[in-house]
Design a protein around this motif. Structure first.
Motif, PDB file in Angstrom:
ATOM      1  N   THR A 102    -104.600  56.658  32.125  1.00 41.44           N
ATOM      2  CA  THR A 102    -103.752  57.839  31.959  1.00 41.44           C
ATOM      3  C   THR A 102    -104.615  59.028  31.575  1.00 41.44           C
ATOM      4  OG1 THR A 102    -101.880  56.492  31.260  1.00 41.44           O
ATOM      5  CG2 THR A 102    -101.815  58.830  30.690  1.00 41.44           C
ATOM      6  N   ARG A 103    -104.504  60.076  32.344  1.00 44.23           N
ATOM      7  CA  ARG A 103    -105.217  61.319  32.052  1.00 44.23           C
ATOM      8  C   ARG A 103    -104.236  62.294  31.406  1.00 44.23           C
ATOM      9  NH1 ARG A 103    -107.903  65.471  36.456  1.00 44.23           N
ATOM     10  NH2 ARG A 103    -108.988  66.783  34.932  1.00 44.23           N
ATOM     11  N   VAL A 104    -104.664  62.887  30.284  1.00 44.98           N
ATOM     12  CA  VAL A 104    -103.869  63.888  29.577  1.00 44.98           C
ATOM     13  C   VAL A 104    -104.644  65.197  29.619  1.00 44.98           C
ATOM     14  CG1 VAL A 104    -102.857  64.578  27.370  1.00 44.98           C
ATOM     15  CG2 VAL A 104    -102.876  62.156  28.039  1.00 44.98           C
ATOM     16  N   ARG A 105    -104.007  66.224  30.166  1.00 46.59           N
ATOM     17  CA  ARG A 105    -104.594  67.570  30.158  1.00 46.59           C
ATOM     18  C   ARG A 105    -103.686  68.456  29.321  1.00 46.59           C
ATOM     19  NH1 ARG A 105    -105.656  69.596  35.937  1.00 46.59           N
ATOM     20  NH2 ARG A 105    -103.618  68.685  36.271  1.00 46.59           N
ATOM     21  N   TYR A 106    -104.208  68.882  28.187  1.00 45.68           N
ATOM     22  CA  TYR A 106    -103.450  69.655  27.208  1.00 45.68           C
ATOM     23  C   TYR A 106    -104.049  71.060  27.185  1.00 45.68           C
ATOM     24  CZ  TYR A 106    -100.803  70.136  22.793  1.00 45.68           C
ATOM     25  OH  TYR A 106     -99.916  70.501  21.812  1.00 45.68           O
ATOM     26  N   ARG A 107    -103.252  72.039  27.569  1.00 40.13           N
ATOM     27  CA  ARG A 107    -103.739  73.420  27.659  1.00 40.13           C
ATOM     28  C   ARG A 107    -102.854  74.314  26.813  1.00 40.13           C
ATOM     29  NH1 ARG A 107    -103.257  78.198  30.920  1.00 40.13           N
ATOM     30  NH2 ARG A 107    -105.314  78.932  31.556  1.00 40.13           N
ATOM     31  N   ILE A 108    -103.480  75.185  26.052  1.00 34.34           N
ATOM     32  CA  ILE A 108    -102.747  76.164  25.254  1.00 34.34           C
ATOM     33  C   ILE A 108    -103.316  77.545  25.529  1.00 34.34           C
ATOM     34  CG2 ILE A 108    -102.349  77.027  22.905  1.00 34.34           C
ATOM     35  CD1 ILE A 108    -101.994  74.212  22.000  1.00 34.34           C
ATOM     36  N   SER A 109    -102.410  78.500  25.701  1.00 32.21           N
ATOM     37  CA  SER A 109    -102.820  79.896  25.819  1.00 32.21           C
ATOM     38  C   SER A 109    -101.883  80.732  24.964  1.00 32.21           C
ATOM     39  CB  SER A 109    -102.787  80.367  27.277  1.00 32.21           C
ATOM     40  OG  SER A 109    -101.474  80.329  27.771  1.00 32.21           O
ATOM     41  N   PRO A 118    -100.834  52.704  29.385  1.00 28.43           N
ATOM     42  CA  PRO A 118     -99.856  53.144  30.389  1.00 28.43           C
ATOM     43  C   PRO A 118     -99.345  54.563  30.120  1.00 28.43           C
ATOM     44  CG  PRO A 118     -99.359  50.924  29.649  1.00 28.43           C
ATOM     45  CD  PRO A 118    -100.455  51.444  28.758  1.00 28.43           C
ATOM     46  N   ARG A 119     -99.168  55.299  31.199  1.00 28.37           N
ATOM     47  CA  ARG A 119     -98.734  56.693  31.090  1.00 28.37           C
ATOM     48  C   ARG A 119     -97.431  56.828  30.313  1.00 28.37           C
ATOM     49  NH1 ARG A 119     -96.930  60.343  35.969  1.00 28.37           N
ATOM     50  NH2 ARG A 119     -97.346  58.409  37.037  1.00 28.37           N
ATOM     51  N   SER A 120     -96.492  55.929  30.518  1.00 26.27           N
ATOM     52  CA  SER A 120     -95.198  56.036  29.829  1.00 26.27           C
ATOM     53  C   SER A 120     -95.370  55.949  28.315  1.00 26.27           C
ATOM     54  CB  SER A 120     -94.233  54.960  30.323  1.00 26.27           C
ATOM     55  OG  SER A 120     -94.756  53.668  30.056  1.00 26.27           O
ATOM     56  N   PRO A 138     -90.092  63.670  32.365  1.00 29.27           N
ATOM     57  CA  PRO A 138     -90.545  62.404  31.807  1.00 29.27           C
ATOM     58  C   PRO A 138     -91.769  61.824  32.528  1.00 29.27           C
ATOM     59  CG  PRO A 138     -88.176  62.446  31.839  1.00 29.27           C
ATOM     60  CD  PRO A 138     -88.647  63.682  32.571  1.00 29.27           C
ATOM     61  N   ASP A 139     -92.730  61.426  31.707  1.00 30.04           N
ATOM     62  CA  ASP A 139     -93.993  60.821  32.134  1.00 30.04           C
ATOM     63  C   ASP A 139     -94.903  61.761  32.927  1.00 30.04           C
ATOM     64  OD1 ASP A 139     -93.135  58.516  30.877  1.00 30.04           O
ATOM     65  OD2 ASP A 139     -92.516  57.532  32.721  1.00 30.04           O
ATOM     66  N   LEU A 140     -94.537  63.048  33.064  1.00 32.99           N
ATOM     67  CA  LEU A 140     -95.340  63.988  33.847  1.00 32.99           C
ATOM     68  C   LEU A 140     -95.763  65.244  33.095  1.00 32.99           C
ATOM     69  CD1 LEU A 140     -93.403  63.936  37.249  1.00 32.99           C
ATOM     70  CD2 LEU A 140     -95.571  62.794  36.714  1.00 32.99           C
ATOM     71  N   LEU A 141     -94.811  65.910  32.430  1.00 32.51           N
ATOM     72  CA  LEU A 141     -95.101  67.237  31.916  1.00 32.51           C
ATOM     73  C   LEU A 141     -94.216  67.596  30.726  1.00 32.51           C
ATOM     74  CD1 LEU A 141     -96.498  70.077  32.358  1.00 32.51           C
ATOM     75  CD2 LEU A 141     -94.556  70.614  33.841  1.00 32.51           C
ATOM     76  N   ARG A 147     -99.969  67.785  30.564  1.00 29.07           N
ATOM     77  CA  ARG A 147     -99.769  67.069  31.829  1.00 29.07           C
ATOM     78  C   ARG A 147    -100.252  65.631  31.683  1.00 29.07           C
ATOM     79  NH1 ARG A 147     -98.323  69.591  36.203  1.00 29.07           N
ATOM     80  NH2 ARG A 147     -98.486  71.834  36.362  1.00 29.07           N
ATOM     81  N   PHE A 148     -99.529  64.721  32.302  1.00 30.40           N
ATOM     82  CA  PHE A 148     -99.857  63.297  32.273  1.00 30.40           C
ATOM     83  C   PHE A 148     -99.991  62.817  33.718  1.00 30.40           C
ATOM     84  CE2 PHE A 148     -97.315  64.580  28.720  1.00 30.40           C
ATOM     85  CZ  PHE A 148     -97.924  63.992  27.628  1.00 30.40           C
ATOM     86  N   GLU A 149    -101.116  62.168  34.043  1.00 30.73           N
ATOM     87  CA  GLU A 149    -101.340  61.689  35.408  1.00 30.73           C
ATOM     88  C   GLU A 149    -102.040  60.342  35.364  1.00 30.73           C
ATOM     89  OE1 GLU A 149    -104.563  64.467  36.693  1.00 30.73           O
ATOM     90  OE2 GLU A 149    -102.982  65.973  36.735  1.00 30.73           O
TER      91      GLU A 149
END
Length: 142
Positions: free
Chosen positions: A104-111, A15-17, A73-76, A95-97
């Motif tokens: 649950t998809r996690v997109r982790y981006r660093i710049s 679960p995303r939470s 919460p639960d999004l970003l 990001r959590f979707e």
């Protein structure tokens, strides 16, 4: 200064939470990364790990501080390095979707920009490897 960016995109049957909670809590985030992390300033919001909170990663003079700049919460979660470091203009965005399959998809981006010429590729590669290794631990800690 050169800009360096990487993104990690992972999906979990959790679960995303629960996934969000692992990344949001500074202590559990440290466990994921395999590095000591301590919250040194609480957020003024309901969640002490939320907007404006500051965490210290690492040990002694090798460590650095990150400040949470966005917390939904639960999004970003967004954060930036706010202590002296060999990088500038750092932005971490997680990001959590939900997926159509209910995962649950996690997109982790660093710049970031490197300060010392030609060090950014090394820093980026090491950081990406550590985060990828940590993200694989999500099912273990969820």
């Amino acid at each position: 200064m050169a800009t360096h960016t990487f993104e990690i995109d992972e999906t979990f049957d959790i679960p995303r939470s629960k996934v969000f909670a692992l990344f949001a809590d500074h202590h559990s985030f440290g466990k994921l990364l395999g590095a000591p992390v301590k919250r040194i300033k609480d957020s003024n919001q309901a969640d002490p790990n939320g907007l404006g909170s500051v965490r210290r990663l690492g040990i002694g003079p090798i460590g650095l501080e990150e400040t949470i700049t966005c917390f939904e919460p639960d999004l970003l979660i967004e954060y930036t390095v706010t202590s002296f470091s060999p990088i500038r203009n750092h932005l971490g965005r997680i990001r959590f979707e939900d997926t159509p399959e209910g995962h649950t998809r996690v997109r982790y981006r660093i710049s970031f920009d490197d300060v010392v010429p030609f060090t950014g590729k090394l820093v980026s590669a090491a950081l990406e490897q550590a985060i990828r290794r940590g993200i694989r631990q999500v099912p273990k800690f969820a």
